[in-house]
Write a protein that holds these residues in place. Structure first.
Motif, PDB file in Angstrom:
ATOM      1  N   UNK A 132       0.843  -1.190   0.000  1.00  0.00           N
ATOM      2  CA  UNK A 132       0.000   0.000   0.000  1.00  0.00           C
ATOM      3  C   UNK A 132       0.881   1.243   0.000  1.00  0.00           C
ATOM      4  N   UNK A 133       0.530   2.201  -0.846  1.00  0.00           N
ATOM      5  CA  UNK A 133       1.289   3.439  -0.905  1.00  0.00           C
ATOM      6  C   UNK A 133       0.358   4.576  -1.308  1.00  0.00           C
ATOM      7  N   UNK A 134       0.930   5.737  -1.634  1.00  0.00           N
ATOM      8  CA  UNK A 134       0.112   6.914  -1.948  1.00  0.00           C
ATOM      9  C   UNK A 134       0.798   7.764  -3.003  1.00  0.00           C
ATOM     10  N   UNK A 135      -0.016   8.574  -3.690  1.00  0.00           N
ATOM     11  CA  UNK A 135       0.515   9.480  -4.708  1.00  0.00           C
ATOM     12  C   UNK A 135       1.331  10.597  -4.077  1.00  0.00           C
ATOM     13  N   UNK A 136       0.923  11.041  -2.880  1.00  0.00           N
ATOM     14  CA  UNK A 136       1.628  12.082  -2.131  1.00  0.00           C
ATOM     15  C   UNK A 136       1.902  11.525  -0.743  1.00  0.00           C
ATOM     16  N   UNK A 137       3.121  11.700  -0.252  1.00  0.00           N
ATOM     17  CA  UNK A 137       3.522  11.032   0.990  1.00  0.00           C
ATOM     18  C   UNK A 137       3.347  11.867   2.248  1.00  0.00           C
ATOM     19  N   UNK A 138       2.998  13.138   2.110  1.00  0.00           N
ATOM     20  CA  UNK A 138       2.726  13.991   3.274  1.00  0.00           C
ATOM     21  C   UNK A 138       1.239  14.289   3.367  1.00  0.00           C
ATOM     22  N   UNK A 139       0.748  14.468   4.583  1.00  0.00           N
ATOM     23  CA  UNK A 139      -0.645  14.862   4.788  1.00  0.00           C
ATOM     24  C   UNK A 139      -0.853  16.290   4.264  1.00  0.00           C
ATOM     25  N   UNK A 140      -1.828  16.499   3.371  1.00  0.00           N
ATOM     26  CA  UNK A 140      -2.068  17.836   2.840  1.00  0.00           C
ATOM     27  C   UNK A 140      -3.247  18.517   3.546  1.00  0.00           C
ATOM     28  N   UNK A 141      -3.254  19.843   3.619  1.00  0.00           N
ATOM     29  CA  UNK A 141      -4.419  20.552   4.164  1.00  0.00           C
ATOM     30  C   UNK A 141      -5.676  20.210   3.378  1.00  0.00           C
ATOM     31  N   UNK A 142      -6.773  19.949   4.114  1.00  0.00           N
ATOM     32  CA  UNK A 142      -8.068  19.615   3.510  1.00  0.00           C
ATOM     33  C   UNK A 142      -7.981  18.429   2.555  1.00  0.00           C
ATOM     34  N   UNK A 143      -6.968  17.577   2.723  1.00  0.00           N
ATOM     35  CA  UNK A 143      -6.770  16.405   1.859  1.00  0.00           C
ATOM     36  C   UNK A 143      -6.632  16.782   0.392  1.00  0.00           C
ATOM     37  N   UNK A 144      -6.067  17.956   0.123  1.00  0.00           N
ATOM     38  CA  UNK A 144      -5.945  18.447  -1.251  1.00  0.00           C
ATOM     39  C   UNK A 144      -4.510  18.890  -1.536  1.00  0.00           C
ATOM     40  N   UNK A 145      -3.678  18.007  -2.043  1.00  0.00           N
ATOM     41  CA  UNK A 145      -2.345  18.458  -2.474  1.00  0.00           C
ATOM     42  C   UNK A 145      -2.480  19.345  -3.708  1.00  0.00           C
ATOM     43  N   UNK A 146      -1.543  20.247  -3.887  1.00  0.00           N
ATOM     44  CA  UNK A 146      -1.509  21.028  -5.114  1.00  0.00           C
ATOM     45  C   UNK A 146      -0.891  20.181  -6.226  1.00  0.00           C
ATOM     46  N   UNK A 147      -1.070  20.633  -7.466  1.00  0.00           N
ATOM     47  CA  UNK A 147      -0.455  19.899  -8.569  1.00  0.00           C
ATOM     48  C   UNK A 147       1.066  19.951  -8.465  1.00  0.00           C
ATOM     49  N   UNK A 148       1.607  21.077  -7.987  1.00  0.00           N
ATOM     50  CA  UNK A 148       3.061  21.173  -7.822  1.00  0.00           C
ATOM     51  C   UNK A 148       3.566  20.184  -6.770  1.00  0.00           C
ATOM     52  N   UNK A 149       2.826  20.036  -5.672  1.00  0.00           N
ATOM     53  CA  UNK A 149       3.201  19.065  -4.633  1.00  0.00           C
ATOM     54  C   UNK A 149       3.111  17.645  -5.153  1.00  0.00           C
ATOM     55  N   UNK A 150       2.064  17.382  -5.904  1.00  0.00           N
ATOM     56  CA  UNK A 150       1.915  16.051  -6.517  1.00  0.00           C
ATOM     57  C   UNK A 150       3.095  15.736  -7.420  1.00  0.00           C
ATOM     58  N   UNK A 151       3.482  16.704  -8.241  1.00  0.00           N
ATOM     59  CA  UNK A 151       4.562  16.475  -9.192  1.00  0.00           C
ATOM     60  C   UNK A 151       5.917  16.371  -8.496  1.00  0.00           C
ATOM     61  N   UNK A 152       6.105  17.140  -7.425  1.00  0.00           N
ATOM     62  CA  UNK A 152       7.355  17.050  -6.671  1.00  0.00           C
ATOM     63  C   UNK A 152       7.507  15.674  -6.037  1.00  0.00           C
ATOM     64  N   UNK A 153       6.400  15.121  -5.566  1.00  0.00           N
ATOM     65  CA  UNK A 153       6.417  13.821  -4.884  1.00  0.00           C
ATOM     66  C   UNK A 153       6.470  12.639  -5.854  1.00  0.00           C
ATOM     67  N   UNK A 154       6.200  12.890  -7.106  1.00  0.00           N
ATOM     68  CA  UNK A 154       6.071  11.819  -8.099  1.00  0.00           C
ATOM     69  C   UNK A 154       7.250  10.849  -8.145  1.00  0.00           C
ATOM     70  N   UNK A 155       8.504  11.291  -8.050  1.00  0.00           N
ATOM     71  CA  UNK A 155       9.614  10.342  -8.174  1.00  0.00           C
ATOM     72  C   UNK A 155       9.624   9.236  -7.121  1.00  0.00           C
ATOM     73  N   UNK A 156       9.090   9.516  -5.924  1.00  0.00           N
ATOM     74  CA  UNK A 156       9.042   8.454  -4.909  1.00  0.00           C
ATOM     75  C   UNK A 156       8.177   7.298  -5.387  1.00  0.00           C
ATOM     76  N   UNK A 157       6.984   7.620  -5.884  1.00  0.00           N
ATOM     77  CA  UNK A 157       6.077   6.558  -6.330  1.00  0.00           C
ATOM     78  C   UNK A 157       6.610   5.879  -7.588  1.00  0.00           C
ATOM     79  N   UNK A 158       7.198   6.659  -8.486  1.00  0.00           N
ATOM     80  CA  UNK A 158       7.760   6.066  -9.696  1.00  0.00           C
ATOM     81  C   UNK A 158       8.838   5.036  -9.350  1.00  0.00           C
ATOM     82  N   UNK A 159       9.710   5.384  -8.404  1.00  0.00           N
ATOM     83  CA  UNK A 159      10.757   4.443  -8.021  1.00  0.00           C
ATOM     84  C   UNK A 159      10.176   3.243  -7.290  1.00  0.00           C
TER      85      UNK A 159
END
Length: 257
Positions: A132-159
């Motif tokens: 089990x994993x997630x697209x974004x690894x940090x808890x975001x305000x209102x459960x809504x990551x920004x697109x920039x945060x999503x894209x910054x976190x992307x390499x973790x999930x890709x790897x």
């Protein structure tokens, strides 16, 4: 300076650090060091300071939450992000919140989890054939990551998916955000997403090809087991069990009838 280790503070930290993880255990060890997204760092640490009354005696994890499950899993489950008082508190994905209660109950029912409820990192929970994993690894305000945060976190999930690649056969994707986030992640991990990109829906299936000659991977969409979705019956326990069971069947995992 040549050879200098990337700073965990830098937005580019995931992109530079993730490819260097030679195993999932190495990846899980480096993910919690990340501080690349200032808004998420501030929010996760604020949640740990303020706390909920029910958790006032807890020492919150308050860091990025890595994936959980065996390194040779043929089935992956990808959600949105940790909850501020769930994974951000306990340090394990989908642990200590209503969404996790629903998901682990479904996994236990078909024999992929050792117990029906996950409460903390040392509760004895073990997963069988599923990670089990997630697209974004940090808890975001209102459960809504920004697109920039999503894209910054992307390499973790890709790897993570790249390391799972030799055994991975199916991915259950919980929620439209995770579905949209996953397509470029798969491309970054070496798979070829379908064109045109399939729209998200509960029970939607899409085959992702592997041009390297390995196994193709089947994506199965499922509504996220959020408190709101479960309360409104947008998602029922039976619906959640169905998509998890479908993922297990495609992954050729033995499941309880």
């Amino acid at each position: 300076m040549p050879g200098r280790r990337p700073s965990a503070q830098a937005p580019g930290f995931p992109a530079r650090a993730a490819p260097g993880a030679g195993s999932l255990s190495e990846l899980d060890a480096v993910v919690p060091a990340c501080r690349a997204c200032p808004r998420l760092v501030e929010w996760r640490e604020e949640a740990a300071r303020v706390k909920r009354r029910a958790f006032r005696d807890w020492e919150y994890w308050a860091r990025p939450v890595p994936g959980f499950g065996p390194a040779d899993a043929p089935l992956a489950i990808v959600g949105l992000a940790p909850a501020a008082h769930g994974g951000n508190r306990t340090g394990r994905i989908f642990t200590g919140d209503p969404s996790g209660d629903a998901l682990y109950a479904a996994l236990f029912e078909i024999g992929l989890a050792s117990q029906p409820r996950a409460t903390h990192r040392d509760d004895g929970m073990a997963l069988h054939g599923v990670r089990i994993t997630a697209a974004v690894h940090c808890a975001p305000p209102a459960n809504r990551p920004t697109t920039a945060e999503r894209d910054t976190c992307r390499p973790w999930l890709a790897r993570e998916l790249e390391l799972l690649g030799p055994t991975l056969r199916a991915i259950v994707v919980l929620g439209g955000f995770a579905w949209q986030a996953l397509m470029p992640v798969l491309a970054g991990a070496g798979w070829r997403p379908p064109r045109p990109r399939p729209a998200f829906g509960h029970g939607t299936e899409a085959l992702v090809s592997d041009p390297r000659g390995g196994r193709d991977v089947c994506l199965i969409g499922g509504y996220h087991p959020s408190r709101r979705n479960m309360f409104t019956r947008t998602l029922t326990p039976a619906m959640l069990h169905d998509v998890v069971r479908r993922g297990a069947e495609i992954a050729e995992l033995p499941v309880r009838p």
